[in-house]
Design a protein around this motif. Structure first.
Motif, short mmCIF file in Angstrom:
data_model
loop_
_atom_site.label_atom_id
_atom_site.label_comp_id
_atom_site.label_asym_id
_atom_site.label_seq_id
_atom_site.Cartn_x
_atom_site.Cartn_y
_atom_site.Cartn_z
N GLY A 99 0.82 -1.21 0.00
CA GLY A 99 0.00 0.00 0.00
C GLY A 99 0.86 1.25 0.00
O GLY A 99 0.58 2.22 -0.73
N VAL A 100 1.92 1.25 0.81
CA VAL A 100 2.84 2.40 0.88
C VAL A 100 3.58 2.58 -0.45
O VAL A 100 3.71 3.71 -0.95
N VAL A 101 4.04 1.47 -1.04
CA VAL A 101 4.77 1.55 -2.32
C VAL A 101 3.88 2.13 -3.42
O VAL A 101 4.29 3.03 -4.16
N CYS A 102 2.65 1.62 -3.52
CA CYS A 102 1.71 2.12 -4.54
C CYS A 102 1.42 3.60 -4.32
O CYS A 102 1.42 4.40 -5.27
N SER A 103 1.18 3.97 -3.08
CA SER A 103 0.84 5.36 -2.77
C SER A 103 2.00 6.30 -3.05
O SER A 103 1.81 7.39 -3.61
N LEU A 104 3.20 5.90 -2.67
CA LEU A 104 4.39 6.73 -2.93
C LEU A 104 4.59 6.93 -4.43
O LEU A 104 4.89 8.05 -4.89
N THR A 105 4.40 5.86 -5.21
CA THR A 105 4.58 5.94 -6.66
C THR A 105 3.57 6.89 -7.29
O THR A 105 3.93 7.79 -8.07
N LEU A 106 2.29 6.72 -6.94
CA LEU A 106 1.25 7.56 -7.53
C LEU A 106 1.38 9.01 -7.08
O LEU A 106 1.18 9.94 -7.87
N THR A 107 1.75 9.21 -5.81
CA THR A 107 1.93 10.58 -5.30
C THR A 107 3.10 11.27 -5.98
O THR A 107 3.03 12.47 -6.29
N TYR A 108 4.18 10.53 -6.23
CA TYR A 108 5.34 11.10 -6.92
C TYR A 108 4.95 11.66 -8.28
O TYR A 108 5.33 12.78 -8.65
N PHE A 109 4.19 10.89 -9.04
CA PHE A 109 3.79 11.33 -10.39
C PHE A 109 2.77 12.47 -10.33
O PHE A 109 2.71 13.29 -11.25
N LEU A 110 1.98 12.53 -9.25
CA LEU A 110 1.08 13.68 -9.07
C LEU A 110 1.90 14.95 -8.82
O LEU A 110 1.57 16.02 -9.33
N LEU A 111 2.97 14.82 -8.04
CA LEU A 111 3.82 15.97 -7.72
C LEU A 111 4.60 16.47 -8.93
O LEU A 111 5.09 17.60 -8.93
N GLU A 112 4.71 15.64 -9.97
CA GLU A 112 5.39 16.05 -11.19
C GLU A 112 4.50 16.93 -12.08
O GLU A 112 4.98 17.54 -13.03
N LEU A 113 3.20 16.96 -11.77
CA LEU A 113 2.28 17.77 -12.56
C LEU A 113 2.33 19.23 -12.11
O LEU A 113 2.77 19.54 -11.01
N SER A 114 1.89 20.12 -12.97
CA SER A 114 1.89 21.56 -12.66
C SER A 114 0.48 22.05 -12.36
O SER A 114 -0.48 21.68 -13.04
N PHE A 115 0.37 22.88 -11.33
CA PHE A 115 -0.90 23.48 -10.95
C PHE A 115 -0.70 24.97 -10.75
O PHE A 115 0.38 25.41 -10.41
N ARG A 116 -1.77 25.74 -10.95
CA ARG A 116 -1.68 27.19 -10.77
C ARG A 116 -2.86 27.69 -9.96
O ARG A 116 -4.00 27.33 -10.24
N GLY A 117 -2.59 28.52 -8.98
CA GLY A 117 -3.65 29.21 -8.23
C GLY A 117 -4.69 28.30 -7.62
O GLY A 117 -4.37 27.24 -7.08
N ASN A 118 -5.96 28.71 -7.72
CA ASN A 118 -7.07 27.92 -7.20
C ASN A 118 -7.52 26.89 -8.22
O ASN A 118 -7.75 27.22 -9.38
N ASN A 119 -7.67 25.65 -7.78
CA ASN A 119 -8.08 24.56 -8.67
C ASN A 119 -9.35 23.93 -8.12
O ASN A 119 -9.36 23.44 -6.98
N VAL A 120 -10.40 23.95 -8.92
CA VAL A 120 -11.70 23.44 -8.47
C VAL A 120 -11.78 21.93 -8.74
O VAL A 120 -11.69 21.48 -9.88
#
Length: 310
Positions: A151-172
């Motif tokens: 569970g930790v391995v899967c979560s770390l992997t998916l979270t890492y790739f989420l952190l590679e994405l770009s976001f700006r300001g307020n996101n709905v």
């Protein structure tokens, strides 16, 4: 690719804000469910710990299933309750990512905990004389630790790739929880890799856990049908009934969510299914197991009587 600045980025969880008249009723319903979830799962863990009759592999796994349900609901529901009574539905970038991270850990862990419990039932029914030898304390601890670790391995992997994405300001986010697809939907980056990673991960977890469960129950069914007495068959099926009910509800909801397309018209359906998945199931598991088990009911009754006499 520009780096995320967690201080500047916020998410707005829409939740059920399009139904203002339902905010208070939903708050009361979810608060009641969360209270039952907390009392039910912590009560199950306490009952298993206090009753020596329940110090068996099956209840050892069940105590960890209850722990996972308690943690998962605690990660999600308090924020949901808050957003139902306040106008400001924002959540920080860090808060959103952490909610996803911990929720993912407990979902994946529960997926494989249910598979481990199916294997336990397979050994109990198909090899009863060797049950205590096969399901040793060492193996039980190893299976539980492996479920948490994956569970930790899967979560770390998916979270890492989420952190590679770009976001700006307020996101709905058109949901009440920081769910992967909803987070990816508001990103300014190409989400292809992140989407493929979660598709592969979720498919592997679902197929592998279901294969363990189905294989275990095929052998259980064959063994039970070979039993000469009707009473023996009923007793064997009875020991598996609660687990089968929990599996059907859990995996049925997951497979339903897989089948719902990510379109605007289906977001309400996704929310309803997500409520069932994140709010209702953690409440149902302790009820499913306790209502069908005499030893658990007796332990809970003794605990209640002891508290009332004080």
């Amino acid at each position: 690719m520009e780096k995320n600045q967690s201080v500047e980025i916020t998410f707005i969880l829409l939740g059920f804000s399009e139904y203002p008249g339902l905010q208070l009723p939903l708050f009361l319903i979810f608060l009641t469910i969360y209270t039952v979830t907390v009392l039910g799962n912590l009560g199950m863990i306490l009952a298993i710990k206090l009753n020596p009759k329940l110090h068996t592999p099956m209840y050892f796994f069940l105590s960890h299933l209850s722990l996972g349900d308690f943690c998962y609901s605690t990660v999600v529901i308090p924020k949901l309750l808050e957003n139902l009574v306040v106008d400001d539905r924002t959540i920080s970038f860090t808060g959103c990512i952490m909610q996803f991270f911990f929720a993912c850990i407990f979902v994946v862990t529960e997926t494989f905990m249910l598979a481990v419990m199916a294997y336990d039932r397979f050994v109990a029914v198909c090899n009863p004389l060797l049950y205590t030898v096969v399901m040793s304390q060492k193996l039980c601890c190893l299976l539980v630790c492996a479920s948490y670790a994956w569970g930790v391995v899967c979560s770390l992997t998916l979270t890492y790739f989420l952190l590679e994405l770009s976001f700006r300001g307020n996101n709905v986010i058109n949901n009440f929880v920081c769910e992967h697809a909803a987070i990816v939907a508001v990103s300014f980056s190409d989400p292809y890799i992140s989407q493929q990673i979660i598709l592969v991960s979720a498919t592997f977890n679902e197929i592998s856990s279901l294969m363990i469960i189905l294989t275990s129950y095929v052998f259980i069914f064959i063994t039970v049908m070979k039993m000469p007495s009707t009473g023996g068959r009923c007793k064997a099926f009875s020991t598996c009934a609660s687990h089968l009910t929990a599996i059907t509800i859990f995996h049925g909801t997951i497979l339903f969510l897989y089948c719902v397309p990510n379109s605007k018209s289906s977001w309400l359906m996704v929310k309803v299914a997500s409520v069932f998945y994140t709010v209702v199931i953690p409440m149902l598991n302790p009820l499913i197991y306790s209502l069908r088990n005499k030893d658990v009911k007796e332990t809970v009754k003794k605990l209640m009587d002891t508290n009332l006499l004080r």
